[in-house]
Design a protein around this motif. Structure first.
Motif, PDB file in Angstrom:
ATOM      1  N   MET A   1      36.239 -46.211 -24.934  1.00 39.41           N
ATOM      2  CA  MET A   1      35.432 -45.057 -25.284  1.00 39.41           C
ATOM      3  C   MET A   1      35.646 -44.735 -26.760  1.00 39.41           C
ATOM      4  N   PRO A   2      34.582 -44.521 -27.512  1.00 37.61           N
ATOM      5  CA  PRO A   2      34.715 -44.208 -28.946  1.00 37.61           C
ATOM      6  C   PRO A   2      35.429 -42.869 -29.164  1.00 37.61           C
ATOM      7  N   THR A   3      36.130 -42.805 -30.293  1.00 34.88           N
ATOM      8  CA  THR A   3      36.851 -41.594 -30.666  1.00 34.88           C
ATOM      9  C   THR A   3      35.928 -40.722 -31.520  1.00 34.88           C
ATOM     10  N   PRO A   4      35.845 -39.422 -31.222  1.00 36.53           N
ATOM     11  CA  PRO A   4      34.978 -38.545 -32.019  1.00 36.53           C
ATOM     12  C   PRO A   4      35.404 -38.502 -33.483  1.00 36.53           C
ATOM     13  N   LEU A   5      34.435 -38.353 -34.346  1.00 38.87           N
ATOM     14  CA  LEU A   5      34.715 -38.234 -35.779  1.00 38.87           C
ATOM     15  C   LEU A   5      35.645 -37.049 -36.059  1.00 38.87           C
ATOM     16  N   THR A   6      35.474 -35.978 -35.316  1.00 41.35           N
ATOM     17  CA  THR A   6      36.280 -34.775 -35.538  1.00 41.35           C
ATOM     18  C   THR A   6      37.743 -34.957 -35.132  1.00 41.35           C
ATOM     19  N   SER A   7      38.080 -36.102 -34.557  1.00 44.18           N
ATOM     20  CA  SER A   7      39.485 -36.365 -34.254  1.00 44.18           C
ATOM     21  C   SER A   7      40.269 -36.674 -35.535  1.00 44.18           C
ATOM     22  N   ILE A   8      39.565 -36.981 -36.607  1.00 48.92           N
ATOM     23  CA  ILE A   8      40.200 -37.225 -37.903  1.00 48.92           C
ATOM     24  C   ILE A   8      40.385 -35.873 -38.579  1.00 48.92           C
ATOM     25  N   SER A   9      41.626 -35.534 -38.864  1.00 43.58           N
ATOM     26  CA  SER A   9      41.916 -34.262 -39.513  1.00 43.58           C
ATOM     27  C   SER A   9      41.170 -34.178 -40.838  1.00 43.58           C
ATOM     28  N   MET A  15      30.481 -32.180 -41.096  1.00 47.39           N
ATOM     29  CA  MET A  15      30.644 -33.522 -41.670  1.00 47.39           C
ATOM     30  C   MET A  15      30.362 -34.578 -40.600  1.00 47.39           C
ATOM     31  N   ALA A  16      30.833 -34.352 -39.385  1.00 44.16           N
ATOM     32  CA  ALA A  16      30.600 -35.307 -38.296  1.00 44.16           C
ATOM     33  C   ALA A  16      29.102 -35.465 -38.031  1.00 44.16           C
ATOM     34  N   GLU A  17      28.361 -34.362 -38.074  1.00 38.80           N
ATOM     35  CA  GLU A  17      26.917 -34.420 -37.841  1.00 38.80           C
ATOM     36  C   GLU A  17      26.230 -35.224 -38.936  1.00 38.80           C
ATOM     37  N   MET A  18      26.644 -35.003 -40.192  1.00 36.37           N
ATOM     38  CA  MET A  18      26.038 -35.757 -41.301  1.00 36.37           C
ATOM     39  C   MET A  18      26.362 -37.242 -41.199  1.00 36.37           C
ATOM     40  N   LEU A  19      27.591 -37.559 -40.822  1.00 34.89           N
ATOM     41  CA  LEU A  19      27.979 -38.957 -40.663  1.00 34.89           C
ATOM     42  C   LEU A  19      27.192 -39.604 -39.526  1.00 34.89           C
ATOM     43  N   ALA A  20      27.049 -38.899 -38.420  1.00 37.93           N
ATOM     44  CA  ALA A  20      26.283 -39.434 -37.290  1.00 37.93           C
ATOM     45  C   ALA A  20      24.835 -39.680 -37.692  1.00 37.93           C
ATOM     46  N   ALA A  38      30.594 -44.985 -46.225  1.00 36.36           N
ATOM     47  CA  ALA A  38      30.129 -43.860 -45.403  1.00 36.36           C
ATOM     48  C   ALA A  38      29.395 -42.839 -46.258  1.00 36.36           C
ATOM     49  N   TYR A  39      29.941 -42.536 -47.418  1.00 39.12           N
ATOM     50  CA  TYR A  39      29.290 -41.548 -48.272  1.00 39.12           C
ATOM     51  C   TYR A  39      27.963 -42.075 -48.802  1.00 39.12           C
ATOM     52  N   LEU A  40      27.925 -43.345 -49.144  1.00 36.65           N
ATOM     53  CA  LEU A  40      26.672 -43.962 -49.597  1.00 36.65           C
ATOM     54  C   LEU A  40      25.621 -43.897 -48.484  1.00 36.65           C
ATOM     55  N   ALA A  41      26.031 -44.149 -47.249  1.00 38.80           N
ATOM     56  CA  ALA A  41      25.104 -44.062 -46.111  1.00 38.80           C
ATOM     57  C   ALA A  41      24.574 -42.646 -45.964  1.00 38.80           C
ATOM     58  N   VAL A  47      21.308 -36.741 -47.369  1.00 40.49           N
ATOM     59  CA  VAL A  47      22.325 -35.700 -47.510  1.00 40.49           C
ATOM     60  C   VAL A  47      22.549 -35.467 -48.998  1.00 40.49           C
ATOM     61  N   ARG A  48      22.518 -34.217 -49.397  1.00 35.70           N
ATOM     62  CA  ARG A  48      22.671 -33.865 -50.807  1.00 35.70           C
ATOM     63  C   ARG A  48      24.062 -34.233 -51.309  1.00 35.70           C
ATOM     64  N   PRO A  49      24.170 -34.838 -52.490  1.00 34.95           N
ATOM     65  CA  PRO A  49      25.476 -35.206 -53.040  1.00 34.95           C
ATOM     66  C   PRO A  49      26.344 -33.967 -53.278  1.00 34.95           C
ATOM     67  N   HIS A  50      27.606 -34.109 -52.959  1.00 40.56           N
ATOM     68  CA  HIS A  50      28.542 -33.013 -53.183  1.00 40.56           C
ATOM     69  C   HIS A  50      29.925 -33.626 -53.377  1.00 40.56           C
ATOM     70  N   PHE A  51      30.473 -33.473 -54.568  1.00 40.09           N
ATOM     71  CA  PHE A  51      31.744 -34.120 -54.907  1.00 40.09           C
ATOM     72  C   PHE A  51      32.875 -33.715 -53.970  1.00 40.09           C
ATOM     73  N   ILE A  52      32.980 -32.435 -53.645  1.00 37.50           N
ATOM     74  CA  ILE A  52      34.079 -32.000 -52.775  1.00 37.50           C
ATOM     75  C   ILE A  52      33.957 -32.650 -51.398  1.00 37.50           C
ATOM     76  N   ALA A  53      32.744 -32.758 -50.872  1.00 33.94           N
ATOM     77  CA  ALA A  53      32.553 -33.422 -49.581  1.00 33.94           C
ATOM     78  C   ALA A  53      32.996 -34.878 -49.652  1.00 33.94           C
ATOM     79  N   TYR A  54      32.730 -35.514 -50.787  1.00 39.14           N
ATOM     80  CA  TYR A  54      33.150 -36.910 -50.949  1.00 39.14           C
ATOM     81  C   TYR A  54      34.666 -37.036 -50.956  1.00 39.14           C
ATOM     82  N   TYR A  55      35.334 -36.268 -51.820  1.00 37.73           N
ATOM     83  CA  TYR A  55      36.776 -36.478 -51.876  1.00 37.73           C
ATOM     84  C   TYR A  55      37.484 -35.924 -50.645  1.00 37.73           C
ATOM     85  N   THR A  56      36.872 -34.978 -49.937  1.00 42.66           N
ATOM     86  CA  THR A  56      37.425 -34.525 -48.662  1.00 42.66           C
ATOM     87  C   THR A  56      37.414 -35.676 -47.660  1.00 42.66           C
TER      88      THR A  56
END
Length: 117
Positions: A1-9, A15-20, A38-41, A47-56
């Motif tokens: 069974m796949p692990t949810p994205l939100t399992s990653i601290s 963020m999980a919704e945008m990644l999905a 992932a960020y390129l995808a 999804v609008r670019p946002h530096f903090i979202a990237y380095y997070t």
């Protein structure tokens, strides 16, 4: 069974919704492709670019808190972020070397509304 994205601290529901939306459905896929791909995808699906979202995202995949990114490391990530934007959206030419908001300046220039030099 796949692990949810939100399992990653550091990865919350938004963020999980945008990644999905970008085709990254689970933590295993994210870890396999890494933060840059992932960020390129995300950028490629609008999804609008946002530096903090990237380095997070980078910090989350390293198991580090988002605010652990500082100094030279943060500067290096900014360069990678800018390169990902260029890859996703294409370079805008000479405007990329200007200070400020190069994409905004290039768009205004294209409309004839840019700075008069």
């Amino acid at each position: 069974m796949p692990t949810p994205l939100t399992s990653i601290s550091g990865i919350g529901p938004a963020m999980a919704e945008m990644l999905a939306r970008a085709g990254i459905p689970d933590a295993e896929t994210l870890r396999e492709i890494g933060a840059d791909a992932a960020y390129l995808a995300k950028l490629r699906v609008g999804v609008r670019p946002h530096f903090i979202a990237y380095y997070t995202l980078v910090m989350a995949l390293q198991g580090r808190p988002w605010n652990d990114c500082k100094g030279a490391e943060k500067d290096a990530l900014r360069l990678r972020f800018d390169a990902l934007e260029d890859e996703a959206f294409g370079k805008t030419g000479a405007a990329d070397t200007k200070k400020g908001h190069p994409r905004m300046e290039a768009a205004l220039d294209a409309l004839g509304l840019g700075l008069r030099r």
